[in-house]
Design an enzyme around this catalytic site. Structure first.
Site, PDB file in Angstrom:
ATOM      1  N   ASN A 194      23.746   1.377  23.420  1.00 18.70           N
ATOM      2  CA  ASN A 194      23.739   0.116  22.683  1.00 18.70           C
ATOM      3  C   ASN A 194      22.302  -0.139  22.234  1.00 18.70           C
ATOM      4  O   ASN A 194      21.468  -0.548  23.029  1.00 18.70           O
ATOM      5  CB  ASN A 194      24.233  -1.017  23.608  1.00 18.70           C
ATOM      6  N   LYS A 197      21.200  -2.354  20.219  1.00 15.13           N
ATOM      7  CA  LYS A 197      20.880  -3.771  19.945  1.00 15.13           C
ATOM      8  C   LYS A 197      20.124  -3.863  18.606  1.00 15.13           C
ATOM      9  O   LYS A 197      20.434  -3.111  17.690  1.00 15.13           O
ATOM     10  CB  LYS A 197      20.100  -4.384  21.112  1.00 15.13           C
ATOM     11  N   HIS A 218      29.560  -8.744  24.325  1.00 10.64           N
ATOM     12  CA  HIS A 218      28.313  -8.474  25.041  1.00 10.64           C
ATOM     13  C   HIS A 218      27.696  -9.816  25.449  1.00 10.64           C
ATOM     14  O   HIS A 218      27.767 -10.792  24.710  1.00 10.64           O
ATOM     15  CB  HIS A 218      27.350  -7.681  24.153  1.00 10.64           C
ATOM     16  N   GLU A 263      24.809 -10.908  25.367  1.00 12.15           N
ATOM     17  CA  GLU A 263      23.864 -11.497  24.402  1.00 12.15           C
ATOM     18  C   GLU A 263      24.614 -12.216  23.280  1.00 12.15           C
ATOM     19  O   GLU A 263      24.152 -13.218  22.746  1.00 12.15           O
ATOM     20  CB  GLU A 263      22.936 -10.399  23.843  1.00 12.15           C
ATOM     21  N   GLU A 294      28.864  -5.596  33.085  1.00 16.44           N
ATOM     22  CA  GLU A 294      27.416  -5.754  32.941  1.00 16.44           C
ATOM     23  C   GLU A 294      26.986  -7.077  33.562  1.00 16.44           C
ATOM     24  O   GLU A 294      27.071  -8.125  32.911  1.00 16.44           O
ATOM     25  CB  GLU A 294      27.039  -5.754  31.460  1.00 16.44           C
ATOM     26  N   GLY A 312      18.513  -5.702  30.870  1.00 20.41           N
ATOM     27  CA  GLY A 312      17.157  -5.748  30.327  1.00 20.41           C
ATOM     28  C   GLY A 312      16.131  -6.323  31.296  1.00 20.41           C
ATOM     29  O   GLY A 312      15.013  -6.647  30.908  1.00 20.41           O
ATOM     30  N   SER A 354      20.300  -2.157  33.036  1.00 22.14           N
ATOM     31  CA  SER A 354      19.123  -1.420  33.530  1.00 22.14           C
ATOM     32  C   SER A 354      19.449  -0.043  34.093  1.00 22.14           C
ATOM     33  O   SER A 354      18.846   0.396  35.077  1.00 22.14           O
ATOM     34  CB  SER A 354      18.343  -2.262  34.553  1.00 22.14           C
TER      35      SER A 354
HETATM   36  P1  PGA Z   1      19.862  -2.513  29.396  1.00 24.36           P
HETATM   37  O1  PGA Z   1      21.030  -3.153  28.497  1.00 24.36           O
HETATM   38  O2  PGA Z   1      20.283  -1.109  29.716  1.00 24.36           O
HETATM   39  O3  PGA Z   1      18.630  -2.583  28.544  1.00 24.36           O
HETATM   40  O4  PGA Z   1      19.764  -3.362  30.621  1.00 24.36           O
HETATM   41  C1  PGA Z   1      22.371  -2.872  28.737  1.00 24.36           C
HETATM   42  C2  PGA Z   1      23.211  -3.598  27.714  1.00 24.36           C
HETATM   43  O5  PGA Z   1      22.825  -4.706  27.328  1.00 24.36           O
HETATM   44  O6  PGA Z   1      24.257  -3.112  27.271  1.00 24.36           O
END
Ligand code: PGA
Length: 248
Positions: free
Chosen positions: A9, A11, A94, A96, A163, A169, A208
């Protein structure tokens, strides 16, 4: 019985140059012959990704789709349009999108239905915040997110990504045991809705994931791969994560 799946992903990151780099690298490594690999770049790069990645056996996906099929919805992209660009997958819900763009549980069902109607596999993202976990609401939140998104859908064509919001993140990963506990919870929930699908559905962990922790997470019984954010922007590291999924 379930094959491993690793999804990048990107983003709001990456560009055509990164796609090219990734295509060259994976053309050599051929890890995608052993593990299902999907890349979700920003939508404007999907046509380029179609040419560079689909051609070498890496599938592509959108990061979001509209709950509507077509019409006066400025800025939206439909599931059918993603399919037209060569996508086989689309991320839905997601955290976000939920927290920064106010996407409610209520719109998720429409998005999942649109995705399936367009022939895409929706990757439904769910997860609790730290406050919810600490308040003992984990199981309730997971069940609520699943039941609002999974209405009149085909469980045979669905991927679920767990998640935990506090792990995205932040550099804080759920421990393999914490993740496994929730993955089992999710599979049990699916078993109640669609008993014949529960052992087949792929449930990914995200938050992460790095080359260093991927193998331990993927070794858990109900973790079938990962949804990778930051680490997917580094081609070598993303390849190492795919390798860990292969070795599961
Ligand atoms: P990250 O993000 O691996 O940077 O923690 C995972 C995601 O948001 O799908």
């Amino acid at each position: 019985m379930r094959t491993s799946l690793v999804i990048a992903n990107w983003k709001l990151n990456g560009d055509a140059e990164l796609l090219k780099q990734m295509a060259e690298h994976f053309h050599q490594s051929e890890i995608q012959q052993h593990v299902s690999v999907v890349v979700c770049p920003p939508a404007v790069y999907l046509k380029t990704a179609d040419v560079l990645l689909n051609a070498i056996g890496i599938a592509i996906g959108g990061q979001n789709c509209s709950e509507f099929e077509h019409g006066a919805y400025t800025g939206e992209i439909s599931a059918k349009m993603l399919a037209d660009c060569g996508c086989n997958y689309v991320l839905i819900g997601h955290s976000e999108r939920r927290s920064l763009f106010a996407e409610s549980d209520a719109v998720m069902a429409g998005k999942v239905q649109q995705a399936q109607a367009a022939g895409l596999t929706p990757v439904l993202c769910i997860g609790e915040t730290l406050e919810q976990r600490e308040a003992g609401e984990l199981e309730h939140v997971i069940a609520q997110q699943l039941s609002s998104a999974c209405k009149e859908i085909d469980f045979e064509n669905l991927v679920i990504a767990y998640e935990p919001v506090w792990a995205i993140g932040t550099g804080k990963t759920a421990s393999p045991e914490q993740a496994q506990e929730v993955h089992r919870m999710i599979r049990d929930w699916v078993a109640k809705q669609a008993p014949e699908t529960a052992q087949k559905i792929q449930i990914l962990y995200g938050g992460s994931v790095k080359a260093e922790n991927a193998a331990e997470l993927f070794s858990q019984a109900d973790i079938d791969g990962g949804l990778i954010g930051g680490a997917s922007l580094d081609t070598q590291q993303f390849d190492a994560i795919c390798q860990a999924a292969k070795d599961k």
